[in-house]
Scaffold this motif. Structure first.
Motif, PDB file in Angstrom:
ATOM      1  N   GLN A  64      50.607 104.200   2.842  1.00 19.52           N
ATOM      2  CA  GLN A  64      50.971 105.086   1.733  1.00 19.52           C
ATOM      3  C   GLN A  64      52.067 104.446   0.893  1.00 19.52           C
ATOM      4  O   GLN A  64      52.812 103.586   1.348  1.00 19.52           O
ATOM      5  CB  GLN A  64      51.461 106.437   2.251  1.00 19.52           C
ATOM      6  N   ASN A  65      52.108 104.860  -0.366  1.00 21.01           N
ATOM      7  CA  ASN A  65      53.253 104.548  -1.229  1.00 21.01           C
ATOM      8  C   ASN A  65      53.507 105.749  -2.127  1.00 21.01           C
ATOM      9  O   ASN A  65      52.867 106.791  -1.985  1.00 21.01           O
ATOM     10  CB  ASN A  65      53.035 103.261  -2.021  1.00 21.01           C
ATOM     11  N   PHE A  66      54.474 105.617  -3.059  1.00 18.17           N
ATOM     12  CA  PHE A  66      54.879 106.774  -3.844  1.00 18.17           C
ATOM     13  C   PHE A  66      55.075 106.397  -5.300  1.00 18.17           C
ATOM     14  O   PHE A  66      55.257 105.227  -5.645  1.00 18.17           O
ATOM     15  CB  PHE A  66      56.150 107.400  -3.262  1.00 18.17           C
ATOM     16  N   VAL A  67      55.025 107.401  -6.150  1.00 17.42           N
ATOM     17  CA  VAL A  67      55.159 107.192  -7.590  1.00 17.42           C
ATOM     18  C   VAL A  67      56.451 106.455  -7.913  1.00 17.42           C
ATOM     19  O   VAL A  67      56.492 105.598  -8.794  1.00 17.42           O
ATOM     20  CB  VAL A  67      55.106 108.547  -8.335  1.00 17.42           C
ATOM     21  N   SER A  68      57.520 106.771  -7.175  1.00 17.86           N
ATOM     22  CA  SER A  68      58.806 106.147  -7.447  1.00 17.86           C
ATOM     23  C   SER A  68      58.833 104.669  -7.059  1.00 17.86           C
ATOM     24  O   SER A  68      59.725 103.924  -7.475  1.00 17.86           O
ATOM     25  CB  SER A  68      59.920 106.889  -6.710  1.00 17.86           C
ATOM     26  N   ALA A  69      57.872 104.223  -6.243  1.00 19.29           N
ATOM     27  CA  ALA A  69      57.807 102.814  -5.843  1.00 19.29           C
ATOM     28  C   ALA A  69      56.356 102.420  -5.603  1.00 19.29           C
ATOM     29  O   ALA A  69      55.949 102.156  -4.479  1.00 19.29           O
ATOM     30  CB  ALA A  69      58.647 102.568  -4.601  1.00 19.29           C
ATOM     31  N   PRO A  70      55.535 102.383  -6.661  1.00 23.31           N
ATOM     32  CA  PRO A  70      54.112 102.092  -6.474  1.00 23.31           C
ATOM     33  C   PRO A  70      53.847 100.681  -5.968  1.00 23.31           C
ATOM     34  O   PRO A  70      52.761 100.413  -5.447  1.00 23.31           O
ATOM     35  CB  PRO A  70      53.530 102.303  -7.885  1.00 23.31           C
ATOM     36  N   TRP A  71      54.821  99.790  -6.101  1.00 21.44           N
ATOM     37  CA  TRP A  71      54.659  98.402  -5.669  1.00 21.44           C
ATOM     38  C   TRP A  71      54.956  98.225  -4.179  1.00 21.44           C
ATOM     39  O   TRP A  71      54.708  97.147  -3.615  1.00 21.44           O
ATOM     40  CB  TRP A  71      55.622  97.510  -6.458  1.00 21.44           C
ATOM     41  N   LEU A  72      55.453  99.265  -3.519  1.00 24.76           N
ATOM     42  CA  LEU A  72      55.841  99.176  -2.114  1.00 24.76           C
ATOM     43  C   LEU A  72      54.963 100.091  -1.279  1.00 24.76           C
ATOM     44  O   LEU A  72      54.923 101.301  -1.492  1.00 24.76           O
ATOM     45  CB  LEU A  72      57.313  99.566  -1.940  1.00 24.76           C
ATOM     46  N   THR A  73      54.242  99.518  -0.317  1.00 20.71           N
ATOM     47  CA  THR A  73      53.366 100.281   0.573  1.00 20.71           C
ATOM     48  C   THR A  73      53.848 100.136   2.004  1.00 20.71           C
ATOM     49  O   THR A  73      54.093  99.024   2.467  1.00 20.71           O
ATOM     50  CB  THR A  73      51.913  99.777   0.471  1.00 20.71           C
ATOM     51  N   SER A  74      53.988 101.252   2.701  1.00 15.01           N
ATOM     52  CA  SER A  74      54.301 101.212   4.126  1.00 15.01           C
ATOM     53  C   SER A  74      53.022 101.463   4.908  1.00 15.01           C
ATOM     54  O   SER A  74      52.114 102.167   4.445  1.00 15.01           O
ATOM     55  CB  SER A  74      55.360 102.255   4.485  1.00 15.01           C
ATOM     56  N   TYR A  75      52.940 100.880   6.092  1.00 18.79           N
ATOM     57  CA  TYR A  75      51.743 101.080   6.909  1.00 18.79           C
ATOM     58  C   TYR A  75      52.118 101.107   8.386  1.00 18.79           C
ATOM     59  O   TYR A  75      53.157 100.589   8.801  1.00 18.79           O
ATOM     60  CB  TYR A  75      50.712  99.970   6.660  1.00 18.79           C
ATOM     61  N   ILE A  76      51.254 101.725   9.155  1.00 18.16           N
ATOM     62  CA  ILE A  76      51.342 101.653  10.610  1.00 18.16           C
ATOM     63  C   ILE A  76      49.933 101.472  11.150  1.00 18.16           C
ATOM     64  O   ILE A  76      48.982 102.087  10.660  1.00 18.16           O
ATOM     65  CB  ILE A  76      52.023 102.898  11.215  1.00 18.16           C
ATOM     66  N   MET A  77      49.802 100.584  12.134  1.00 15.83           N
ATOM     67  CA  MET A  77      48.493 100.235  12.686  1.00 15.83           C
ATOM     68  C   MET A  77      48.524 100.403  14.203  1.00 15.83           C
ATOM     69  O   MET A  77      49.479  99.996  14.865  1.00 15.83           O
ATOM     70  CB  MET A  77      48.139  98.789  12.345  1.00 15.83           C
ATOM     71  N   LEU A  78      47.474 101.016  14.729  1.00 19.03           N
ATOM     72  CA  LEU A  78      47.263 101.120  16.170  1.00 19.03           C
ATOM     73  C   LEU A  78      45.951 100.415  16.478  1.00 19.03           C
ATOM     74  O   LEU A  78      44.931 100.686  15.839  1.00 19.03           O
ATOM     75  CB  LEU A  78      47.188 102.585  16.608  1.00 19.03           C
ATOM     76  N   GLY A 111      54.117  98.330  12.603  1.00 14.79           N
ATOM     77  CA  GLY A 111      54.540  98.947  11.356  1.00 14.79           C
ATOM     78  C   GLY A 111      54.984  97.869  10.397  1.00 14.79           C
ATOM     79  O   GLY A 111      55.464  96.807  10.810  1.00 14.79           O
ATOM     80  N   GLY A 112      54.825  98.125   9.097  1.00 14.66           N
ATOM     81  CA  GLY A 112      55.195  97.093   8.140  1.00 14.66           C
ATOM     82  C   GLY A 112      55.251  97.578   6.712  1.00 14.66           C
ATOM     83  O   GLY A 112      55.011  98.753   6.406  1.00 14.66           O
ATOM     84  N   LEU A 113      55.581  96.638   5.838  1.00 22.45           N
ATOM     85  CA  LEU A 113      55.708  96.895   4.404  1.00 22.45           C
ATOM     86  C   LEU A 113      54.910  95.853   3.637  1.00 22.45           C
ATOM     87  O   LEU A 113      54.872  94.673   4.009  1.00 22.45           O
ATOM     88  CB  LEU A 113      57.177  96.817   3.971  1.00 22.45           C
ATOM     89  N   LYS A 114      54.270  96.307   2.548  1.00 26.57           N
ATOM     90  CA  LYS A 114      53.575  95.406   1.636  1.00 26.57           C
ATOM     91  C   LYS A 114      54.227  95.506   0.259  1.00 26.57           C
ATOM     92  O   LYS A 114      54.371  96.602  -0.282  1.00 26.57           O
ATOM     93  CB  LYS A 114      52.089  95.773   1.533  1.00 26.57           C
ATOM     94  N   PHE A 115      54.614  94.372  -0.273  1.00 27.75           N
ATOM     95  CA  PHE A 115      55.236  94.321  -1.590  1.00 27.75           C
ATOM     96  C   PHE A 115      54.181  93.876  -2.597  1.00 27.75           C
ATOM     97  O   PHE A 115      53.924  92.673  -2.765  1.00 27.75           O
ATOM     98  CB  PHE A 115      56.428  93.350  -1.575  1.00 27.75           C
ATOM     99  N   GLY A 116      53.559  94.858  -3.235  1.00 28.14           N
ATOM    100  CA  GLY A 116      52.467  94.559  -4.148  1.00 28.14           C
ATOM    101  C   GLY A 116      51.333  93.874  -3.396  1.00 28.14           C
ATOM    102  O   GLY A 116      51.027  94.185  -2.251  1.00 28.14           O
ATOM    103  N   GLN A 117      50.718  92.901  -4.040  1.00 26.85           N
ATOM    104  CA  GLN A 117      49.663  92.111  -3.411  1.00 26.85           C
ATOM    105  C   GLN A 117      50.165  90.754  -2.952  1.00 26.85           C
ATOM    106  O   GLN A 117      49.369  89.882  -2.589  1.00 26.85           O
ATOM    107  CB  GLN A 117      48.504  91.911  -4.413  1.00 26.85           C
ATOM    108  N   TYR A 118      51.506  90.582  -2.928  1.00 28.83           N
ATOM    109  CA  TYR A 118      52.050  89.247  -2.743  1.00 28.83           C
ATOM    110  C   TYR A 118      52.680  88.982  -1.383  1.00 28.83           C
ATOM    111  O   TYR A 118      52.593  87.879  -0.863  1.00 28.83           O
ATOM    112  CB  TYR A 118      53.090  88.965  -3.835  1.00 28.83           C
TER     113      TYR A 118
END
Length: 276
Positions: A64-78, A111-118
């Motif tokens: 998920q990410n948010f309008v205030s930070a559309p370039w930042l996505t948080s994720y969790i994987m099992l 768990g992790g973070l994605k900064f855009g597609q980069y």
């Protein structure tokens, strides 16, 4: 201490969303993916024994990410990774004679973070940091050329990894796919991926991926692998995705007797979009 570090990291990842949500509660991405990925193992008896390095992965990925930070996505994987180990024939040690057992080879909580597609950074229960730096070059006629480099660092190697209930038969195995936490650098790889959409929902990919493991030049040379993946993907309008890949994987490339593994990989996933 190590378990405490993992809990703190996962707590931060899971609560990034709520921090941004206090400013603007609406998410621009809020998705859950369920997937199964299976690998036949080697099918070239002149390399490793037949079906060696097989696996099946069962997983879920929430992002998920948010309008205030559309370039930042948080994720969790099992993810659960299982495999079949075999007893091989004595008169032909490349042919599986019977199933030894179905193993729970590994489980992942990441768990992790994605900064855009980069750039992506993750941390999991193996005590491993996963990092990826990527750039996608979009070409005419729905073609994409993607350059990426990946690094897996076992900062706290072997924290919470499952092991087989009883020992597996002693056969050669892939040192990258089955690490024993002997190196800090668990994996370093470069990838060049070509992708083209050739029909509605259908795409073809070809990927070159030299891979290394180890902490020095000697280990990198010894464990160098070359993967070449070629596959087709179908994505439906209702969130289903089917993937079929043929993989060549070269081992022992520093010797005069390299191993040329060939494997088939198939996957199916379903994505649920909860974005409001």
């Amino acid at each position: 201490m190590k378990k405490t570090l993992i809990k703190i990291f996962l707590f931060i990842i899971l609560n990034i969303g709520s921090v941004y949500g206090q400013e603007t509660p609406k998410a621009t991405i809020q998705k859950l993916e369920l997937y199964v990925l299976a690998n036949t193992g080697n099918v070239n008896p002149d390399a490793l024994p037949l079906l060696a390095i097989n696996f099946t992965k069962f997983g879920m990925l929430y992002s998920q990410n948010f309008v205030s930070a559309p370039w930042l996505t948080s994720y969790i994987m099992l993810e659960l990774k299982t495999d079949l180990s075999f007893n091989y024939l004595e008169n032909d040690p490349t042919i599986p004679g019977s199933v030894h057992m179905w193993n729970l080879d590994e489980y992942l909580i990441e768990g992790g973070l994605k900064f855009g597609q980069y750039f992506t950074i993750g941390f999991n229960n193996l005590g491993r940091f996963d990092l990826e730096l990527a750039y996608a070059l979009r070409l005419p006629q729905r073609q994409v050329l993607r350059f990426s480099t990946e690094l897996e660092v076992l900062a706290f190697g072997g924290l919470l990894s499952d092991e087989a209930i009883k020992p597996k038969p002693p056969i050669p195995f892939d040192p990258v796919a089955r690490p024993h936490f002997r190196h800090v650098v668990n994996y370093f790889g470069l990838s060049l991926t070509y992708n083209v959409v050739f029909a509605t929902g259908w795409s073809f990919l070809s990927q070159l991926n030299p891979r290394f493991t180890g902490d020095d030049a000697e280990a990198f040379k010894k464990f160098l692998q070359l993967r070449w993946n070629n596959g087709i993907t179908y994505t439906s309008s209702n969130g289903y995705k089917l993937t079929a890949v043929l993989r060549y994987q070269g081992h022992k490339l520093d010797t005069q007797d390299p191993l040329h593994n060939v494997l088939f990989i198939g996957g199916i996933s379903k994505t649920f979009d909860f974005t409001q």
